[in-house]
Design a protein around this motif. Sequence first.
Motif, PDB file in Angstrom:
ATOM      1  N   SER A 163     -41.204 -42.258 -67.648  1.00 25.14           N
ATOM      2  CA  SER A 163     -40.489 -42.739 -66.472  1.00 25.14           C
ATOM      3  C   SER A 163     -41.260 -42.359 -65.218  1.00 25.14           C
ATOM      4  O   SER A 163     -42.017 -41.377 -65.208  1.00 25.14           O
ATOM      5  N   LEU A 164     -41.054 -43.141 -64.163  1.00 24.26           N
ATOM      6  CA  LEU A 164     -41.757 -42.904 -62.907  1.00 24.26           C
ATOM      7  C   LEU A 164     -40.815 -43.137 -61.736  1.00 24.26           C
ATOM      8  O   LEU A 164     -40.206 -44.207 -61.635  1.00 24.26           O
ATOM      9  N   ILE A 165     -40.707 -42.137 -60.871  1.00 24.98           N
ATOM     10  CA  ILE A 165     -40.030 -42.280 -59.584  1.00 24.98           C
ATOM     11  C   ILE A 165     -41.095 -42.237 -58.504  1.00 24.98           C
ATOM     12  O   ILE A 165     -41.916 -41.310 -58.472  1.00 24.98           O
ATOM     13  N   VAL A 166     -41.104 -43.243 -57.628  1.00 27.47           N
ATOM     14  CA  VAL A 166     -42.047 -43.290 -56.515  1.00 27.47           C
ATOM     15  C   VAL A 166     -41.255 -43.123 -55.225  1.00 27.47           C
ATOM     16  O   VAL A 166     -40.384 -43.944 -54.914  1.00 27.47           O
ATOM     17  N   VAL A 167     -41.552 -42.051 -54.495  1.00 25.00           N
ATOM     18  CA  VAL A 167     -40.821 -41.732 -53.263  1.00 25.00           C
ATOM     19  C   VAL A 167     -41.673 -42.127 -52.063  1.00 25.00           C
ATOM     20  O   VAL A 167     -42.823 -41.701 -51.951  1.00 25.00           O
ATOM     21  N   ASP A 168     -41.093 -42.938 -51.164  1.00 23.03           N
ATOM     22  CA  ASP A 168     -41.814 -43.296 -49.945  1.00 23.03           C
ATOM     23  C   ASP A 168     -40.872 -43.247 -48.754  1.00 23.03           C
ATOM     24  O   ASP A 168     -39.734 -43.733 -48.824  1.00 23.03           O
ATOM     25  N   PHE A 169     -41.374 -42.679 -47.656  1.00 22.19           N
ATOM     26  CA  PHE A 169     -40.582 -42.514 -46.438  1.00 22.19           C
ATOM     27  C   PHE A 169     -40.421 -43.822 -45.678  1.00 22.19           C
ATOM     28  O   PHE A 169     -39.467 -43.999 -44.914  1.00 22.19           O
ATOM     29  N   LEU A 170     -41.358 -44.754 -45.883  1.00 21.73           N
ATOM     30  CA  LEU A 170     -41.389 -45.992 -45.116  1.00 21.73           C
ATOM     31  C   LEU A 170     -40.782 -47.132 -45.930  1.00 21.73           C
ATOM     32  O   LEU A 170     -41.396 -47.637 -46.874  1.00 21.73           O
ATOM     33  N   GLU A 171     -39.587 -47.540 -45.561  1.00 17.83           N
ATOM     34  CA  GLU A 171     -38.897 -48.594 -46.314  1.00 17.83           C
ATOM     35  C   GLU A 171     -39.673 -49.905 -46.346  1.00 17.83           C
ATOM     36  O   GLU A 171     -39.661 -50.599 -47.379  1.00 17.83           O
ATOM     37  N   PRO A 172     -40.386 -50.287 -45.260  1.00 20.35           N
ATOM     38  CA  PRO A 172     -41.166 -51.533 -45.340  1.00 20.35           C
ATOM     39  C   PRO A 172     -42.197 -51.529 -46.462  1.00 20.35           C
ATOM     40  O   PRO A 172     -42.462 -52.584 -47.056  1.00 20.35           O
ATOM     41  N   VAL A 173     -42.784 -50.364 -46.765  1.00 20.04           N
ATOM     42  CA  VAL A 173     -43.772 -50.290 -47.840  1.00 20.04           C
ATOM     43  C   VAL A 173     -43.127 -50.655 -49.175  1.00 20.04           C
ATOM     44  O   VAL A 173     -43.701 -51.388 -49.985  1.00 20.04           O
ATOM     45  N   ILE A 174     -41.934 -50.148 -49.404  1.00 17.95           N
ATOM     46  CA  ILE A 174     -41.206 -50.501 -50.629  1.00 17.95           C
ATOM     47  C   ILE A 174     -40.916 -52.001 -50.644  1.00 17.95           C
ATOM     48  O   ILE A 174     -41.069 -52.667 -51.674  1.00 17.95           O
ATOM     49  N   GLU A 175     -40.530 -52.547 -49.501  1.00 11.14           N
ATOM     50  CA  GLU A 175     -40.230 -53.977 -49.420  1.00 11.14           C
ATOM     51  C   GLU A 175     -41.464 -54.829 -49.728  1.00 11.14           C
ATOM     52  O   GLU A 175     -41.343 -55.879 -50.354  1.00 11.14           O
ATOM     53  N   TRP A 176     -42.644 -54.396 -49.291  1.00 14.51           N
ATOM     54  CA  TRP A 176     -43.865 -55.157 -49.594  1.00 14.51           C
ATOM     55  C   TRP A 176     -44.022 -55.355 -51.092  1.00 14.51           C
ATOM     56  O   TRP A 176     -44.406 -56.424 -51.551  1.00 14.51           O
ATOM     57  N   HIS A 177     -43.730 -54.290 -51.849  1.00  8.66           N
ATOM     58  CA  HIS A 177     -43.865 -54.369 -53.301  1.00  8.66           C
ATOM     59  C   HIS A 177     -42.754 -55.213 -53.909  1.00  8.66           C
ATOM     60  O   HIS A 177     -43.006 -56.046 -54.790  1.00  8.66           O
ATOM     61  N   GLU A 178     -41.543 -55.005 -53.459  1.00  6.96           N
ATOM     62  CA  GLU A 178     -40.415 -55.749 -54.021  1.00  6.96           C
ATOM     63  C   GLU A 178     -40.522 -57.245 -53.738  1.00  6.96           C
ATOM     64  O   GLU A 178     -40.057 -58.068 -54.534  1.00  6.96           O
ATOM     65  N   LYS A 179     -41.145 -57.611 -52.622  1.00  3.35           N
ATOM     66  CA  LYS A 179     -41.294 -59.015 -52.251  1.00  3.35           C
ATOM     67  C   LYS A 179     -42.621 -59.615 -52.728  1.00  3.35           C
ATOM     68  O   LYS A 179     -42.898 -60.788 -52.463  1.00  3.35           O
ATOM     69  N   GLY A 180     -43.442 -58.831 -53.405  1.00  3.22           N
ATOM     70  CA  GLY A 180     -44.711 -59.341 -53.913  1.00  3.22           C
ATOM     71  C   GLY A 180     -45.737 -59.617 -52.837  1.00  3.22           C
ATOM     72  O   GLY A 180     -46.635 -60.448 -53.022  1.00  3.22           O
ATOM     73  N   MET A 181     -45.675 -58.887 -51.730  1.00  2.00           N
ATOM     74  CA  MET A 181     -46.600 -59.101 -50.616  1.00  2.00           C
ATOM     75  C   MET A 181     -47.935 -58.403 -50.824  1.00  2.00           C
ATOM     76  O   MET A 181     -48.887 -58.658 -50.089  1.00  2.00           O
ATOM     77  N   GLN A 235     -42.054 -51.356 -36.488  1.00  2.00           N
ATOM     78  CA  GLN A 235     -41.947 -50.073 -35.809  1.00  2.00           C
ATOM     79  C   GLN A 235     -41.237 -49.105 -36.758  1.00  2.00           C
ATOM     80  O   GLN A 235     -40.195 -49.442 -37.324  1.00  2.00           O
ATOM     81  N   THR A 236     -41.810 -47.921 -36.963  1.00  2.00           N
ATOM     82  CA  THR A 236     -41.229 -46.926 -37.864  1.00  2.00           C
ATOM     83  C   THR A 236     -41.149 -45.580 -37.150  1.00  2.00           C
ATOM     84  O   THR A 236     -41.754 -45.400 -36.092  1.00  2.00           O
ATOM     85  N   PRO A 237     -40.428 -44.612 -37.724  1.00  2.00           N
ATOM     86  CA  PRO A 237     -40.374 -43.274 -37.117  1.00  2.00           C
ATOM     87  C   PRO A 237     -41.738 -42.596 -37.011  1.00  2.00           C
ATOM     88  O   PRO A 237     -41.899 -41.660 -36.221  1.00  2.00           O
ATOM     89  N   LEU A 238     -42.721 -43.053 -37.792  1.00  2.00           N
ATOM     90  CA  LEU A 238     -44.058 -42.470 -37.748  1.00  2.00           C
ATOM     91  C   LEU A 238     -45.026 -43.289 -36.896  1.00  2.00           C
ATOM     92  O   LEU A 238     -46.206 -42.940 -36.802  1.00  2.00           O
TER      93      LEU A 238
END
Length: 251
Positions: free
Chosen positions: A99-117, A14-17
């Motif tokens: 260099s690259l900064i990737v901005v995302d509002f949804l923290e789970p999306v970042i977690e998917w990448h960090e966890k290799g999902m 569940q997210t704010p969006l």
Amino acid sequence: MQPTPRFEELDYRQTPLGELILRRRTLLPLDNLEVYEVILGDAYLMTSLFNEVEKALSRLGLAAASEAFPGEGVLDVVVGGLGLGYTAREALDQSGTKSLIVVDFLEPVIEWHEKGMVPLGAGLTEDPRCRFVHGDFFGKALGDGFDPDESGRKFHAVLLDIDHSPSKLLHEGNAAFYASDGLAKLLDKLHPGGVFALWSDDPPDDGFMAALEQVFEDCAAHVVTFHNPHQDCESASTVYVARKAGGSGAD
């Protein structure tokens, strides 16, 4: 050996969006192709089945930036919207990117990448040039900027892949960004000669082009076509590319 499931829900949040779902499907008609999909609320947000336009966003945007700032490893880049990572991956694959900064509002999306999902997650996470920032791209564009460690930092290119188009928004609060006043605030985050590029699922929009032309020196709308296997037809999206006045090396 267990067979690969034809359909698997990998994450639900569940997210704010609204409800956010990451799922994986095996498409039997396409030679058992494994496809990742992201659903947000009632919207089919993205799929790994076709990603040519996300890649074209990086190629077209960074090609324009490299004309103003030639050379390898010279471009500081922002990507708005991480998703399945295709825009970010293509940006890192361009020789000019430093260099690259990737901005995302949804923290789970970042977690998917960090966890290799998701397939591109490990490559992005392990690249020392790439940093994920959890936050509101639009708030940062209209505010103090994209780097939480350096307020007011300027970039050579900003690539945006969040809303479906400048008129079909994931959240109505994003609308102010697409008007000329909002774009003018983004301009402050770019070096002279810097580039703003945007993906849109709609055909070129005369109203949005007019807003871009009020703020940027050069603007173009590129129609990118690609094969849609779901419908077995050619589909098209738009990549807008706009360049700030000025030249290489200016502050």
